[in-house]
Design a protein around this motif. Sequence first.
Motif, PDB file in Angstrom:
ATOM      1  N   THR A 167       5.333  52.238  16.436  1.00  0.00           N
ATOM      2  CA  THR A 167       6.633  51.669  15.846  1.00  0.00           C
ATOM      3  C   THR A 167       6.809  52.638  14.484  1.00  0.00           C
ATOM      4  OG1 THR A 167       5.295  50.046  14.140  1.00  0.00           O
ATOM      5  CG2 THR A 167       6.064  49.059  16.505  1.00  0.00           C
ATOM      6  N   GLY A 211      13.759  46.275  17.988  1.00  0.00           N
ATOM      7  CA  GLY A 211      15.001  47.121  17.593  1.00  0.00           C
ATOM      8  C   GLY A 211      15.982  47.297  18.783  1.00  0.00           C
ATOM      9  N   PRO A 212      16.274  48.508  19.046  1.00  0.00           N
ATOM     10  CA  PRO A 212      15.920  49.925  18.616  1.00  0.00           C
ATOM     11  C   PRO A 212      16.686  50.159  17.402  1.00  0.00           C
ATOM     12  CG  PRO A 212      17.382  50.383  20.450  1.00  0.00           C
ATOM     13  CD  PRO A 212      17.094  48.724  20.493  1.00  0.00           C
ATOM     14  N   PHE A 213      15.964  50.926  16.440  1.00  0.00           N
ATOM     15  CA  PHE A 213      16.474  51.153  15.250  1.00  0.00           C
ATOM     16  C   PHE A 213      16.627  52.725  15.135  1.00  0.00           C
ATOM     17  CE2 PHE A 213      14.245  47.184  14.267  1.00  0.00           C
ATOM     18  CZ  PHE A 213      15.479  46.331  14.053  1.00  0.00           C
ATOM     19  N   THR A 214      17.604  53.356  14.403  1.00  0.00           N
ATOM     20  CA  THR A 214      17.394  54.834  13.861  1.00  0.00           C
ATOM     21  C   THR A 214      17.620  54.883  12.409  1.00  0.00           C
ATOM     22  OG1 THR A 214      18.929  55.651  15.693  1.00  0.00           O
ATOM     23  CG2 THR A 214      18.931  56.903  13.548  1.00  0.00           C
ATOM     24  N   GLY A 238      20.573  50.825  17.052  1.00  0.00           N
ATOM     25  CA  GLY A 238      20.495  51.628  18.330  1.00  0.00           C
ATOM     26  C   GLY A 238      19.195  52.810  18.097  1.00  0.00           C
ATOM     27  N   ARG A 239      19.108  53.650  19.013  1.00  0.00           N
ATOM     28  CA  ARG A 239      18.281  54.984  19.231  1.00  0.00           C
ATOM     29  C   ARG A 239      19.056  56.207  19.125  1.00  0.00           C
ATOM     30  NH1 ARG A 239      13.019  55.519  21.066  1.00  0.00           N
ATOM     31  NH2 ARG A 239      12.306  57.312  21.640  1.00  0.00           N
ATOM     32  N   ASN A 267      10.163  51.903  18.882  1.00  0.00           N
ATOM     33  CA  ASN A 267      11.251  51.120  18.810  1.00  0.00           C
ATOM     34  C   ASN A 267      12.536  51.932  18.151  1.00  0.00           C
ATOM     35  OD1 ASN A 267       9.657  51.301  16.235  1.00  0.00           O
ATOM     36  ND2 ASN A 267      10.166  49.253  15.776  1.00  0.00           N
ATOM     37  N   GLY A 268      12.493  53.144  18.451  1.00  0.00           N
ATOM     38  CA  GLY A 268      13.589  53.907  17.703  1.00  0.00           C
ATOM     39  C   GLY A 268      13.647  55.282  17.479  1.00  0.00           C
TER      40      GLY A 268
END
Length: 210
Positions: free
Chosen positions: A65, A96-99, A139-140, A198-199
């Motif tokens: 992660t 997530g996903p996270f940026t 988002g990714r 997760n991103g």
Amino acid sequence: MTTKIRTLMLAAVSGGALMALGACNNSEPAAPAESAAMAPADGAAMAPASADPMVGGASMSPNDTIVANASKASNLSTLVAAVQAAGLVETLQGPGPFTVFAPDNAAFEKIPAATRESLMQPAMKADLTKILTYHVVPGRLTASDIAAQAQAGGGTATLTTVQGEPLKVSAGPNGTWVITDAKGGTSTITQADVAQSNGMVHVVDTVLMP
């Protein structure tokens, strides 16, 4: 409090420059450039095809992660401490996903020491959370994704953060990416496309201010 923090981040990337920087972090050599803006910065090294990217002397596994990988990177220790102080560890360990545009330790050192110490106090948790979530986009988003948004936006990608305010990414000098924050401050992306389970993480050299 934001008047004490004169740290800001470089923004927005044109499609060509983003794709060039993304190429520096991918395993395949960059395609021949049609213009100087498409070329990677001088001295940029291609990562071996089988190697995970290195951040702060540590290998970043795409199976870990955002928090787990950041905790291994020596140059992201201040960011990790801030995430812990803000109570965001569980969130950034989630699916997530996270940026994340991740400020390195040198970025935090641009903030006066007294202000940094104040932000880490429980009484300042809300302010710290506001700053940190301004570095997170849902988002990714890879370099190519941001490049496509920049092309569609006439040279500037506008990204809405989890905090709610936008970041603008555009081309900088010598094939760099520059992020512009809500205060007009700028920060440069120094390492792009560090994949996480997760991103995606892009390391930056200045803390962004909402």
